[in-house]
Design an enzyme around this catalytic site. Structure first.
Site, mmCIF file in Angstrom:
data_model
loop_
_atom_site.group_PDB
_atom_site.id
_atom_site.type_symbol
_atom_site.label_atom_id
_atom_site.label_comp_id
_atom_site.label_asym_id
_atom_site.label_seq_id
_atom_site.Cartn_x
_atom_site.Cartn_y
_atom_site.Cartn_z
ATOM 1 N N HIS A 1 126.221 1.117 -51.095
ATOM 2 C CA HIS A 1 127.110 -0.032 -51.205
ATOM 3 C C HIS A 1 127.929 -0.295 -49.941
ATOM 4 C CE1 HIS A 1 129.153 -3.124 -53.435
ATOM 5 N NE2 HIS A 1 130.334 -2.566 -53.292
ATOM 6 N N SER B 1 131.015 -6.944 -51.474
ATOM 7 C CA SER B 1 131.271 -6.560 -52.857
ATOM 8 C C SER B 1 132.002 -7.701 -53.580
ATOM 9 C CB SER B 1 132.052 -5.249 -52.901
ATOM 10 O OG SER B 1 132.045 -4.696 -54.195
ATOM 11 N N ASP C 1 122.049 0.834 -53.203
ATOM 12 C CA ASP C 1 123.353 0.490 -53.759
ATOM 13 C C ASP C 1 123.303 0.631 -55.276
ATOM 14 O OD1 ASP C 1 125.762 -0.635 -54.505
ATOM 15 O OD2 ASP C 1 125.517 -2.455 -53.308
#
Length: 775
Positions: free
Chosen positions: A750, A627, A718
């Site tokens: 995610h 991320s 995601d």
């Protein structure tokens, strides 16, 4: 065909897709080692119930374990009898075997521990089941069809499953029943629709409705319900607008307003746009506490002669606070305590330093509007060295009170450690309950009157349970004794035990290099990094590990994934750059507006710090992050192209100009790009100039300088950082002839946290790093 011949046939056809012939043996050996780590169970929640004898009590602990073949997480319950002696020693007598909770979404014991609720959520069109268990039998099984409500919310955010004190009703949050859809047949639109299936017609789609984004793609509106556990009747709590999504319900001591809960409005955008923005990991969504009557009691209280009697209206309790969640009533029912993320809401940062507040609860239970809110623990802006940095709270126990009725026990973050705190809600005094001299991380599991059941671990030590007791009072603060609890959990294999024992870790304070005069004092304080190394080697290759968020933290607690990495013979440098939780609000707020520069410089500063001290070989360094950690990973290989010999990025943010139009959190791009001003200029249709600025702030703007072989691990579902972000960057690398490997998990989102995706991700990271770090 037997297995041996099948394997030979497969070999004759060539290697599986993506397997490098030179690394086949490495895949085989690392996969075996990773399974050793994966099969070790982890400790989840715990509950302790008192008995008539003050020297004995009962405990239940939930245990989780990954099932790779089934690609799911299995949950078990383990019971124990607790006996305490006059010498304050404690003995846990565990049941010989755990009980598997197969197909169970939530486990909720009643306050006394005499009853147990098991929730079995609906699949497809089957009903949701609530099972009420007594000491020796199933007392009731409530089947709730889809037209009443959908699945119960059992996640860590909206979840609110609460027994009343009499243990006769259960309040909970579930997906509201589906709205009617238009129906068609071979003659066109049917004006009169039915709930029955008809093979000669079909349901249309109707209007599209927002959901709460990542991990909530199939959920739209959490609504509030109450079940009578004796009759099995379920009623909706009425009067709550569909524009409110509810969660975290608790029963109040009031007679008129029995239910207190949190609610988030659909209009939660910075410009009060009528849409839902992604909420998981996002504490900056405005929310408030509300109170509403119990629908069963409300009907019972209606005068029989007046069928049109007005019902008690829902009341907003915290109209003057932009954020209020985790409500908890004091044991005497005189006040209501809650946590607030008002700093996150006001600034726009997705997470920030929390504060604690309370309201006095009226003795007569009559509520006429918003209550007066008093501060208990304020936001800490710039903590002094070693002092309390503020509350960073991701959850509270159902009953977090010591016996004095005013001291609350909770888990928080303190620098790079998780710690246990006690908060006196009358005086606002905050004390650290977990050992002051420990660099390990500690979490509270349950309270046993004035004693604490906790779990402690470090990056090199697997979780171990402890039992804490107050030992003495010094300078108005209590000291705690901690006893290690023998547990029935299987010990890791000799190989894993040896690998863990062969490593050491330390918390490093990294001074800021050339701090700007414009920075507030708190942002000039050192940040931290955790360094893990083999005891007998200083020449090992090093992996830099970066957390996401960016307003998150990598604590010193045990991680099987990181243990697997250092088990390959690597040092780990886990960097909690400025903007991380646990270091005060000024340090955290210094990052928005400076991403891609301040955070990148902090990582390079930490790397330079350990290099100059001779702790690492600077010629063999890799980097991994997910991320925002992936954002940093791809920035680093572009901005410092000679530094890293290999990289791995999990669902990375690579191009903000692409992400802003596809993510469930578009306002994040504005906030992190422009700082606090971002919340004022957020729009669903950014200008060409803004998109150009997003691009320049993104890792992809530096891709022409990249040389580092990079592995990409992407979730096709995601919603937070859609798969297109990583794919665009990886394809550009391939276009430039750079060594690149892409693995996409079709059913993962995610977190890439399904067992198989998590396993395959870190196996490939391990093999990828070995390929380039052993050169």
């Amino acid at each position: 065909m037997d297995d041996a011949h099948a394997c030979e046939a497969a070999t004759d056809k060539g290697l599986p897709s993506g397997i490098d012939a030179s690394m086949v043996d490495e895949y085989a050996s690392q996969s075996k080692l990773l399974q050793e780590f994966v099969k070790i169970p982890n400790i989840g929640k715990a509950w302790i119930f008192s008995s008539k004898n003050e020297n004995t009590s009962r405990a239940m602990v939930s245990i989780g374990q990954s099932d790779l073949l089934a690609n799911k997480k299995r949950n078990f319950l383990l019971n124990s009898h607790i006996s305490k002696s006059a010498a304050k020693s404690v003995n846990f007598q565990w049941s010989p075997f755990p009980i598997e909770m197969s197909g169970v979404s939530a486990i909720v014991p009643s306050p006394s521990g005499e009853k147990l609720l098991l929730v079995r959520n609906a699949e497809d069109d089957s009903p949701t089941k609530l099972e009420i268990w007594g000491p020796c039998q199933l007392e009731n099984e409530i089947h709730i069809p889809k037209y009443v409500h959908g699945s119960l919310y059992a996640d860590a955010w909206f979840e609110g499953i609460s027994w009343n004190q009499e243990e006769t009703f259960i309040a909970y949050v579930a997906e509201e029943p589906p709205q009617p859809k238009p129906e068609f047949n071979d003659s066109g639109y049917k004006k009169e629709c039915s709930s029955q299936k008809d093979c000669k017609s079909w349901k249309g789609q109707g209007d599209w409705e927002d959901n709460w984004g990542e991990t909530y793609s199939k959920k739209r509106i959490p609504a509030l319900f109450v079940a009578n556990i004796s009759s099995g009747e379920v009623r909706t709590v009425k009067g709550i607008s569909r524009s409110l999504s509810v969660g975290q319900v608790v029963w109040s001591p009031s007679s008129s307003y029995s239910l207190v809960f949190v609610a988030w409005s659909d209009d939660n955008g910075f410009q009060e746009t009528p849409r839902k923005l992604g909420i998981v990991y996002c504490y900056n969504r405005p929310c408030a506490l509300y109170a509403a009557p119990d629908p069963f009691k409300e009907e019972a209280d209606k005068p029989s002669t007046d069928s049109k009697a007005d019902t008690t209206a829902m009341v907003k309790l915290t109209a003057d606070v932009s954020s209020a969640f985790f409500p908890r009533f004091s044991p005497d029912g005189k006040f209501l305590v809650f946590i607030s993320a008002k700093s996150a809401v006001d600034s726009g940062a997705h997470n920030a330093t929390n504060s604690m507040h309370k309201v006095d609860w009226p003795a007569d239970g009559k509520l006429e509007g918003s209550l007066s809110v008093a501060d208990v623990v304020p936001i800490v802006m710039s903590p002094q060295d070693g002092c309390f940095p503020g509350i960073y709270c991701s959850g509270l126990l159902r009953f977090p009170w010591l016996s004095d009725g005013r001291t609350m026990v909770l888990s928080s973050v303190w620098g790079s450690r998780e710690v246990i705190l006690s908060v006196n809600v009358a005086s606002g005094e905050v004390s650290r309950v977990s050992p002051l001299d420990s660099d390990y991380s500690w979490k509270v599991l349950a309270l046993d009157n004035n004693n604490i059941l906790a779990v402690s671990s470090s990056l090199i030590t697997q979780p171990q349970m402890y039992y804490g007791s107050e030992s003495s009072q010094t300078d108005k603060s209590f000291q705690w004794d901690w006893q290690e609890i023998s547990s029935p959990f299987p010990k890791p294999s000799d190989k894993v035990s040896s690998l863990l024992a062969d490593h050491k870790f330390s918390l490093l304070k990294i001074p800021i290099s050339n701090p700007s005069d414009k920075l507030p004092d708190g942002a000039k304080l050192p940040f931290e990094a955790i360094f893990v190394s083999c005891k007998d080697s200083t020449s090992s290759p090093t992996v830099v590990v970066l957390h996401g968020g960016p307003h998150s933290v990598y604590p010193s607690s045990y991680s099987k994934s990181l243990a697997f990495l250092y088990a390959q013979g690597y040092n780990l440098l886990v960097v909690n750059y400025r903007g991380s939780l646990g270091f005060g609000e000024e340090a955290l707020q210094s990052l928005p507006g400076n991403i891609g520069s301040q955070d990148v410089n902090d990582v390079l500063t930490a790397l330079d710090f350990v290099t100059k001290r001779g702790l690492i070989d600077a010629s063999r360094v890799a980097v991994v992050g997910g991320s925002h950690g992936g954002f940093l990973t791809t920035h680093l290989i572009g901005q410092a192209p000679e530094t890293f010999v290999a990289a791995a990025a999990r669902n990375p943010v690579c191009n903000l100009s692409l992400m802003v139009g596809t993510t469930d959190i578009p306002e994040w791009c504005f906030l992190e790009m422009y700082g606090k001003e971002g919340k004022n200029c957020f729009t669903e249709s950014p200008s060409a100039e803004t998109l150009a600025q997003f691009y320049e702030k993104s890792p992809i703007s530096h891709i022409s300088k990249v040389k580092t072989p990079t592995l990409f691990l992407l979730g096709a579902k995601d919603l937070r950082v859609p798969v297109s972000n990583g794919l665009q960057y990886a394809r550009t690398m391939k276009e430039r002839g750079l060594e690149t490997k892409i693995i996409v998990f079709p059913e993962d989102n995610h977190g890439l946290d399904k067992p198989q995706a998590d396993y395959e991700s870190f196996l490939n990271i391990g093999v990828w790093f070995k390929k380039y770090m052993s050169k």
